[in-house]
Design a protein around this motif. Structure first.
Motif, short mmCIF file in Angstrom:
data_model
loop_
_atom_site.label_atom_id
_atom_site.label_comp_id
_atom_site.label_asym_id
_atom_site.label_seq_id
_atom_site.Cartn_x
_atom_site.Cartn_y
_atom_site.Cartn_z
N ILE A 143 0.83 -1.28 0.05
CA ILE A 143 0.06 0.05 -0.15
C ILE A 143 0.85 1.50 -0.05
O ILE A 143 1.86 1.26 0.72
N SER A 144 0.58 2.08 -0.64
CA SER A 144 1.32 3.33 -1.01
C SER A 144 1.16 4.38 0.36
O SER A 144 0.08 4.04 1.05
N ARG A 145 1.83 5.16 0.69
CA ARG A 145 1.63 5.97 1.83
C ARG A 145 0.37 7.06 1.58
O ARG A 145 -0.36 7.32 2.31
N ASP A 146 0.12 7.45 0.31
CA ASP A 146 -1.00 8.20 0.04
C ASP A 146 -2.29 7.56 0.34
O ASP A 146 -2.99 8.00 0.96
N ASP A 147 -2.15 6.32 -0.03
CA ASP A 147 -3.47 5.49 0.10
C ASP A 147 -3.49 5.02 1.50
O ASP A 147 -4.57 5.05 2.09
N ALA A 148 -2.46 4.95 2.39
CA ALA A 148 -2.61 4.53 4.02
C ALA A 148 -3.08 5.76 4.55
O ALA A 148 -3.91 5.85 5.57
N ILE A 149 -2.72 7.09 4.18
CA ILE A 149 -3.47 8.33 4.74
C ILE A 149 -4.67 8.34 4.56
O ILE A 149 -5.35 8.89 5.39
N LYS A 150 -5.08 8.13 3.21
CA LYS A 150 -6.57 8.22 2.96
C LYS A 150 -7.39 7.23 3.79
O LYS A 150 -8.28 7.45 4.53
N LEU A 151 -7.02 5.97 3.97
CA LEU A 151 -7.39 4.89 4.69
C LEU A 151 -7.47 5.23 6.22
O LEU A 151 -8.53 5.38 7.03
N HIS A 208 -10.96 -3.53 18.73
CA HIS A 208 -9.57 -3.10 18.02
C HIS A 208 -8.89 -4.34 17.54
O HIS A 208 -8.91 -5.43 18.27
N LEU A 209 -8.62 -4.16 16.26
CA LEU A 209 -7.58 -5.28 15.68
C LEU A 209 -8.94 -6.31 15.05
O LEU A 209 -8.14 -7.07 14.26
N LYS A 210 -9.83 -6.52 15.57
CA LYS A 210 -10.84 -7.39 14.72
C LYS A 210 -11.03 -7.33 13.51
O LYS A 210 -11.12 -8.25 12.63
N ASN A 211 -11.22 -5.95 12.91
CA ASN A 211 -11.39 -5.56 11.71
C ASN A 211 -10.34 -5.16 10.75
O ASN A 211 -10.23 -4.92 9.58
N THR A 212 -8.96 -5.05 11.39
CA THR A 212 -7.86 -4.68 10.98
C THR A 212 -7.49 -5.63 9.51
O THR A 212 -7.31 -4.91 8.34
N PRO A 213 -7.45 -6.66 9.84
CA PRO A 213 -7.10 -7.58 8.61
C PRO A 213 -7.70 -7.34 7.45
O PRO A 213 -7.24 -7.13 6.15
N ALA A 214 -9.10 -7.21 7.42
CA ALA A 214 -10.01 -7.09 6.33
C ALA A 214 -9.75 -5.53 5.79
O ALA A 214 -9.53 -5.32 4.60
N ILE A 215 -9.74 -4.39 6.95
CA ILE A 215 -9.62 -3.02 6.29
C ILE A 215 -8.15 -3.04 5.25
O ILE A 215 -8.16 -2.50 4.30
N LEU A 216 -7.07 -3.61 5.84
CA LEU A 216 -5.74 -3.83 5.38
C LEU A 216 -5.45 -4.33 4.00
O LEU A 216 -5.07 -3.88 3.05
N ALA A 257 -7.50 -3.02 1.26
CA ALA A 257 -6.51 -1.52 0.68
C ALA A 257 -5.10 -2.14 -0.13
O ALA A 257 -4.60 -1.48 -0.47
N GLY A 258 -4.97 -3.37 0.13
CA GLY A 258 -3.60 -3.82 -0.59
C GLY A 258 -2.73 -4.23 0.04
O GLY A 258 -1.52 -4.55 -0.14
N GLY A 259 -2.85 -4.06 1.37
CA GLY A 259 -1.75 -4.26 2.54
C GLY A 259 -1.18 -5.70 2.59
O GLY A 259 -1.89 -6.75 2.32
N SER A 260 0.05 -5.75 2.74
CA SER A 260 0.62 -7.40 2.48
C SER A 260 0.34 -8.03 3.86
O SER A 260 0.03 -7.61 4.89
N ASP A 261 0.35 -9.37 3.74
CA ASP A 261 0.49 -10.05 4.82
C ASP A 261 1.31 -10.11 5.98
O ASP A 261 1.17 -10.10 7.21
N GLU A 262 2.70 -9.41 5.57
CA GLU A 262 3.72 -9.20 6.34
C GLU A 262 3.16 -7.94 7.44
O GLU A 262 3.51 -7.75 8.45
#
Length: 196
Positions: free
Chosen positions: A5-13, A67-75, A78-83
């Motif tokens: 995920i790019s920083r710009d997209d991360a800021i939007k998220l 908190h963190l229950k929805n994080t995997p789906a959100i990330l 948005a294209g966030g890597s498994d790492e």
């Protein structure tokens, strides 16, 4: 280490899920503190460390009780890597996540999260409202005062130091130095992101 995920997209998220200045400030603080540590310990992965710091609490404002229950789906959406997802999930280990910090970077994130909150709260009590004129002794005094910044878990901070194999004073001093070094960047970023 792959970010996805790019920083710009991360800021939007981040701004999609967080409206309060406090939460955006905390995200920018962790981004910069993690970048500071990465430059010392893992120069090849500075952007990954920073991204983990920036998005570590992406869901907290909207879902504080989950908190963190929805994080995997959100990330992942948005294209966030498994790492990246693993690293972010690990900062809540033992509190709201079963994912254990394994990498050194994950242990730093776990340790620095609560501590940056405590240091920031302590800075607001100073005439300067800045970390730049703080020292280890002043932070330790606030750390020992259990009524001060009660939301910042001293137990988590201590566990973070243990996970890193550092003395508590070393963790506090290094995190304070990181915040002092990056304070101007954090303030500039906050002005840009809150006014946009």
């Amino acid at each position: 280490m792959k970010i996805g995920i790019s920083r710009d997209d991360a800021i939007k998220l981040l701004k999609e899920y967080n409206k309060e200045e406090f939460h955006i400030r905390h995200a920018l603080t962790l981004e910069n503190v993690m970048g500071y540590f990465a430059e010392e310990y893992d120069k090849d992965n500075v952007d990954f460390w920073k991204m983990a710091g920036l998005l570590h609490d992406v869901d907290y404002e909207r879902y504080p009780e989950e908190h963190l229950k929805n994080t995997p789906a959100i990330l992942s959406g948005a294209g966030g890597s498994d790492e990246l997802i693993h690293a972010i999930m690990s900062h809540g280990h033992g509190l709201c996540s079963d994912v254990e910090p394994e990498l050194f970077m994950e242990k730093v994130l776990f340790a620095a999260d609560e501590l940056t909150g405590l240091i920031y709260a302590a800075s607001l009590m100073r005439p300067s409202k800045s970390t730049k004129d703080m020292n280890l002794k002043s932070v330790k005094k606030k750390f020992k005062d259990k009524k001060f910044a009660e939301g910042c878990s001293r137990d988590v901070i201590k566990r973070g130091a243990e996970k890193l194999g550092w003395e508590l004073d070393d963790l506090i001093e290094k995190t304070l130095l990181a915040m002092q070094d990056r304070e101007d960047l954090i303030e500039e970023g906050l002005k840009k992101e809150v006014t946009c």
